[in-house]
Scaffold this motif. Structure first.
Motif, PDB file in Angstrom:
ATOM      1  N   ARG A 162      92.146  35.748 120.734  1.00 13.43           N
ATOM      2  CA  ARG A 162      91.253  34.579 120.793  1.00 13.43           C
ATOM      3  C   ARG A 162      90.898  34.240 122.233  1.00 13.43           C
ATOM      4  O   ARG A 162      89.745  33.976 122.562  1.00 13.43           O
ATOM      5  CB  ARG A 162      91.920  33.354 120.164  1.00 13.43           C
TER       6      ARG A 162
ATOM      7  N   THR B 258      88.749  36.954 123.999  1.00 18.88           N
ATOM      8  CA  THR B 258      87.356  36.853 123.561  1.00 18.88           C
ATOM      9  C   THR B 258      86.643  35.732 124.305  1.00 18.88           C
ATOM     10  O   THR B 258      85.487  35.862 124.693  1.00 18.88           O
ATOM     11  CB  THR B 258      87.288  36.608 122.037  1.00 18.88           C
ATOM     12  N   ALA B 259      87.350  34.640 124.540  1.00 25.57           N
ATOM     13  CA  ALA B 259      86.757  33.501 125.248  1.00 25.57           C
ATOM     14  C   ALA B 259      86.525  33.797 126.726  1.00 25.57           C
ATOM     15  O   ALA B 259      85.653  33.203 127.350  1.00 25.57           O
ATOM     16  CB  ALA B 259      87.656  32.280 125.097  1.00 25.57           C
TER      17      ALA B 259
ATOM     18  N   GLN C  80      85.928  27.553 127.280  1.00 23.55           N
ATOM     19  CA  GLN C  80      86.161  28.452 126.151  1.00 23.55           C
ATOM     20  C   GLN C  80      87.637  28.783 125.994  1.00 23.55           C
ATOM     21  O   GLN C  80      88.154  28.838 124.876  1.00 23.55           O
ATOM     22  CB  GLN C  80      85.334  29.731 126.315  1.00 23.55           C
TER      23      GLN C  80
ATOM     24  N   ALA D 200      89.847  27.811 122.889  1.00 21.85           N
ATOM     25  CA  ALA D 200      90.481  28.894 122.125  1.00 21.85           C
ATOM     26  C   ALA D 200      91.938  28.557 121.825  1.00 21.85           C
ATOM     27  O   ALA D 200      92.416  28.750 120.705  1.00 21.85           O
ATOM     28  CB  ALA D 200      90.380  30.217 122.885  1.00 21.85           C
TER      29      ALA D 200
END
Length: 200
Positions: free
Chosen positions: A67, A70-71, A83, A87
């Motif tokens: 997570r 990805t952020a 982000q 996350a």
């Protein structure tokens, strides 16, 4: 139920019990009872409580890191900070059992199998982003490691607090985290000093 389905069921039950009670207070007997199987079934799949716990922690660590990774892929540094904070807060909100498993300390895991190690991995990723940003602003990029640890530590501790408090809403928590971090980073001094003690 197939062997794969049974394994997933045991992992789900183990995750819930470890989150609720911790490693020490959870027993193979309780896992087996909740799954409506005998103890040997749990031992067959995981070799014991330690094996089940290791699988649960590994899955949660990967889920949280995925997570956050990805952020941290693209955008302005402030957006990356937002982000990343969201996350972590989303993970806490959506996977409370998983987060509780990660933040509990366990005697069976080394320093590479807990929340601290996950946050260390995140800080390492943030360090590279900060290093480039520091360099572009004429600041010492060697200090990026220190600042990344401070930022990630701040977000992680607030996340642990928010897990229990649940107020204000996670978007507001993220906004305040970013406000403190970003506005603080925006006004970094090239050579900071202390008012109460001389820096040597």
């Amino acid at each position: 139920m197939s062997a794969a389905q049974r394994r997933e069921q045991l992992i789900t039950i183990g995750r819930q019990l470890f989150a609720e009670r911790g490693f020490d207070a959870t027993s193979v007997e309780e896992v087996a009872a909740r799954a409506k199987v005998s103890k040997p079934v749990v031992y067959e799949h995981f070799g014991g409580k330690e094996g089940l716990y290791a699988v649960v922690v590994d899955r949660e660590m990967r889920a949280l890191l995925d997570r956050i990774a990805t952020a941290l892929t693209a955008g302005h540094p402030r957006e990356l900070l937002e982000q990343a904070a969201l996350a972590l807060l989303d993970y806490i909100d959506e996977e409370p059992h998983g987060f509780r498993v990660l933040v509990r300390e366990s005697p069976v895991l080394s320093s590479t199998g807990n929340f601290s190690s996950v946050m260390g991995d995140v800080a390492h990723r943030v360090e590279h982003i900060l290093g480039a940003e520091f360099k572009s602003r004429g600041l010492d990029p060697r200090l990026a490691e220190l600042y990344s640890q401070a930022l990630v530590g701040m977000v992680a501790l607030v996340g642990q607090w928010w897990q229990e408090a649940r107020k204000p809403k996670k978007e507001m928590v993220a906004a305040h985290l970013v406000n403190l971090a970003w506005n603080g980073l925006s006004h970094l001094e090239a050579k900071p000093g202390l008012l109460t003690r001389r820096v040597r």
